[in-house]
Design an enzyme around this catalytic site. Structure first.
Site, PDB file in Angstrom:
ATOM      1  N   TYR A   1     -48.813  -9.734 -15.042  1.00 57.78           N
ATOM      2  CA  TYR A   1     -48.494  -9.312 -16.415  1.00 57.78           C
ATOM      3  C   TYR A   1     -47.593  -8.089 -16.340  1.00 57.78           C
ATOM      4  O   TYR A   1     -47.508  -7.441 -15.293  1.00 57.78           O
ATOM      5  CB  TYR A   1     -49.746  -9.083 -17.264  1.00 57.78           C
ATOM      6  CG  TYR A   1     -50.801  -8.155 -16.704  1.00 57.78           C
ATOM      7  CD1 TYR A   1     -50.790  -6.806 -16.982  1.00 57.78           C
ATOM      8  CD2 TYR A   1     -51.839  -8.651 -15.905  1.00 57.78           C
ATOM      9  CE1 TYR A   1     -51.788  -5.971 -16.488  1.00 57.78           C
ATOM     10  CE2 TYR A   1     -52.833  -7.826 -15.407  1.00 57.78           C
ATOM     11  CZ  TYR A   1     -52.796  -6.482 -15.710  1.00 57.78           C
ATOM     12  OH  TYR A   1     -53.776  -5.658 -15.222  1.00 57.78           O
TER      13      TYR A   1
ATOM     14  N   HIS B   1     -47.313  -6.153 -10.724  1.00 58.31           N
ATOM     15  CA  HIS B   1     -46.261  -6.318 -11.734  1.00 58.31           C
ATOM     16  C   HIS B   1     -44.939  -6.764 -11.106  1.00 58.31           C
ATOM     17  O   HIS B   1     -44.627  -6.376  -9.987  1.00 58.31           O
ATOM     18  CB  HIS B   1     -46.064  -5.005 -12.487  1.00 58.31           C
ATOM     19  CG  HIS B   1     -47.340  -4.477 -13.054  1.00 58.31           C
ATOM     20  ND1 HIS B   1     -48.073  -5.170 -13.992  1.00 58.31           N
ATOM     21  CD2 HIS B   1     -48.034  -3.346 -12.794  1.00 58.31           C
ATOM     22  CE1 HIS B   1     -49.165  -4.474 -14.273  1.00 58.31           C
ATOM     23  NE2 HIS B   1     -49.162  -3.369 -13.570  1.00 58.31           N
TER      24      HIS B   1
END
Ligand code: C5P
Length: 291
Positions: free
Chosen positions: A219, A267
């Site tokens: 995410y 990430h």
């Protein structure tokens, strides 16, 4: 800041910022969706589909009705709608987003950062002792429970929640104290002005992941979501403190890197950086690359 009238692509009204855009751009228009609410409010209804995307981020086990009940409690304590400055003709809402990169060291960006109306800082990004490089004003501080810090009475606390417990933490940490456990040490109480609390919409997080990062990585990082948030709530966005060190690690300007294998964690750091540079190239943000 007031300057000349130029058309701004996010706003049908004339733009009064110094860096408005003269033309639209297909790449940008394919991604931006102004109908996604950046913040939760008492009346906002998250779709169950968006909830199901969000609950996987940090392995939330509890269901949608528990999420909704928690929000009902949350909005009994915190403002029912976010404290945002509406766009106004002849005014420019200029924002600085300050990431935590080591490239801020010796940048002398401090005065430039402090010049903006809105100054968004993230997690532990501190100012004391670093004023000449990062400035000293903070209007908004983004955090999640594991990255929380005490705030003064005028700074807006912007919670990025990744699980229902994060919403519960906000309620408890601002009232009786929180005693739950999570993947990292967590403050039981936090100092902040409860009338200046805002909570990011999980649906906005999903939009950033899908529309802006094509679902890359687990995410988006807090910093990348902050840049997108600014694109949605500001007329002019100036971005500081983003970029890994020469080994590809997300280092911080106030400390020596502890884990040299961190890279950009879960990430998609390279994709995020590319997108930020592309936004700058397309003149949608002003990017300050640091030193
Ligand atoms: O490390 P932390 O998550 O607190 O940093 C805030 C944000 O700043 C990150 O989420 C990331 O988007 C950005 N950052 C960066 N380059 C670094 C350090 C942080 O782009 N060297």
């Amino acid at each position: 800041m007031i300057s000349q009238n130029i058309f701004h692509p996010l706003d049908p009204e004339p733009c009064t910022c110094g860096n408005c855009l003269a033309e639209n751009d297909t790449w940008f228009l394919q991604r931006i969706n102004q109908s996604v609410e950046p913040f939760l409010s008492a009346n906002y209804q998250l779709s169950e589909d968006a909830f199901n995307w969000w609950k996987i981020l940090q392995e939330e086990k509890r269901n949608f009705s528990h999420y909704r009940e928690t929000l009902d409690t949350l909005f009994q304590i915190f403002p029912n709608s976010p404290d945002l400055i509406d766009p106004r003709p002849q005014e420019c809402r200029s924002c600085a987003v300050v990431g935590n990169s080591g490239n801020l060291i010796r940048s002398h960006y401090g005065p430039l950062i402090d010049f903006h109306d809105t100054i968004i800082r993230i997690n532990h990004g501190q100012t004391k002792g670093y004023e000449s490089d990062v400035g000293n004003r903070t209007t908004h501080r983004i955090m999640y429970p594991e990255s929380s810090t005490d705030l003064d009475n005028t700074t807006r606390l912007v919670l990025f929640p990744f699980k229902i417990q994060d919403l519960e933490w906000l309620i408890k940490a601002m009232t009786t104290g929180f005693s739950g456990k999570t993947y990292a040490p967590i403050k039981s109480k936090i100092k902040a002005n409860k009338d200046l609390v805002m909570v990011m919409n999980p649906g906005f997080m999903r939009y950033v992941h899908e529309a802006w990062l094509q679902k890359k990585g687990r995410y988006p990082s807090t910093g990348f979501m902050a840049v997108l948030l600014a694109l949605h709530i500001c007329d002019e966005v100036h971005v500081f403190g983003f970029g890994a060190d020469r080994d590809g690690n997300w280092n911080h300007y106030w400390e020596k890197l502890k884990d040299t294998n961190f890279k950009t964690g879960i990430h998609p750091g390279i994709e995020e950086y590319k997108t930020i540079r592309k936004l700058a190239q397309k003149n949608k943000i002003q990017f300050y690359r640091g030193w």
